[in-house]
Write a protein that holds these residues in place. Structure first.
Motif, short mmCIF file in Angstrom:
data_model
loop_
_atom_site.label_atom_id
_atom_site.label_comp_id
_atom_site.label_asym_id
_atom_site.label_seq_id
_atom_site.Cartn_x
_atom_site.Cartn_y
_atom_site.Cartn_z
N VAL A 120 0.86 -1.18 0.00
CA VAL A 120 0.00 0.00 0.00
C VAL A 120 0.90 1.24 0.00
O VAL A 120 1.51 1.56 1.02
CB VAL A 120 -0.93 0.02 1.23
N PRO A 121 1.01 1.94 -1.13
CA PRO A 121 1.87 3.12 -1.21
C PRO A 121 1.41 4.23 -0.26
O PRO A 121 0.24 4.29 0.14
CB PRO A 121 1.73 3.58 -2.66
N LEU A 153 0.61 -7.70 4.48
CA LEU A 153 0.20 -6.35 4.12
C LEU A 153 1.32 -5.40 4.50
O LEU A 153 1.67 -5.28 5.67
CB LEU A 153 -1.09 -5.99 4.86
N LEU A 154 1.91 -4.74 3.50
CA LEU A 154 2.98 -3.77 3.72
C LEU A 154 2.40 -2.40 3.47
O LEU A 154 2.00 -2.08 2.35
CB LEU A 154 4.16 -4.04 2.78
N VAL A 155 2.31 -1.59 4.52
CA VAL A 155 1.73 -0.26 4.42
C VAL A 155 2.85 0.76 4.56
O VAL A 155 3.61 0.72 5.54
CB VAL A 155 0.67 -0.02 5.54
N ARG A 156 2.98 1.64 3.59
CA ARG A 156 3.99 2.70 3.66
C ARG A 156 3.53 3.71 4.69
O ARG A 156 2.61 4.50 4.47
CB ARG A 156 4.18 3.35 2.30
N ALA A 157 4.14 3.63 5.87
CA ALA A 157 3.75 4.45 7.02
C ALA A 157 4.90 4.47 8.02
O ALA A 157 5.85 3.70 7.90
CB ALA A 157 2.49 3.86 7.67
N PHE A 190 2.13 -6.14 8.33
CA PHE A 190 1.14 -6.93 9.06
C PHE A 190 1.00 -8.28 8.36
O PHE A 190 1.11 -8.36 7.13
CB PHE A 190 -0.24 -6.24 9.05
N ARG A 191 0.72 -9.33 9.14
CA ARG A 191 0.50 -10.66 8.58
C ARG A 191 -0.84 -11.20 9.04
O ARG A 191 -1.15 -11.16 10.24
CB ARG A 191 1.60 -11.62 9.00
N ALA A 192 -1.62 -11.71 8.09
CA ALA A 192 -2.90 -12.35 8.41
C ALA A 192 -2.58 -13.75 8.92
O ALA A 192 -2.18 -14.61 8.15
CB ALA A 192 -3.79 -12.39 7.18
N ARG A 193 -2.75 -13.97 10.23
CA ARG A 193 -2.29 -15.22 10.82
C ARG A 193 -3.36 -16.23 11.11
O ARG A 193 -3.06 -17.41 11.28
CB ARG A 193 -1.49 -14.94 12.09
#
Length: 99
Positions: free
Chosen positions: A4-5, A22-26, A66-69
């Motif tokens: 997610v840019p 989920l990789l969020v640019r933050a 984040f990882r959906a576990r």
């Protein structure tokens, strides 16, 4: 991996499948509620030099992972902002994880 840019506004809800990353640019983030998602941390960019050394950028983190576990629901908070001491905003996102 879902990237997610920083220019992309986060939706109020995200649907993932177990195992998705989920990789969020933050600059920061956390799991506020639930156990379907885990926060792997706020990370800074780096590059691998041809000689095998790692070249890390100066400054703070620029991505949260984040990882959906597990199947279920979770609430995550993502912090986006400018330079240290500058304004930042926290976005709350509801995440559902399917098997």
């Amino acid at each position: 991996m879902i990237d997610v840019p920083s220019q992309t506004a986060l939706p109020a809800a995200i649907s993932l499948r177990m195992g998705d990353v989920l990789l969020v640019r933050a600059t920061g983030g956390a799991v506020a509620a639930g156990d379907a998602v885990e926060c792997l941390g706020a990370l800074g960019a780096a590059a691998l030099h041809p000689d095998g050394s790692v070249l890390a950028a100066m400054g703070g983190p620029d991505a949260v992972v984040f990882r959906a576990r597990a199947p279920g629901r979770a609430t995550i908070e993502v912090v986006r902002g400018s330079s240290p001491g500058g304004p930042s905003r926290i976005t709350t996102v509801s995440v559902s994880v399917a098997p």
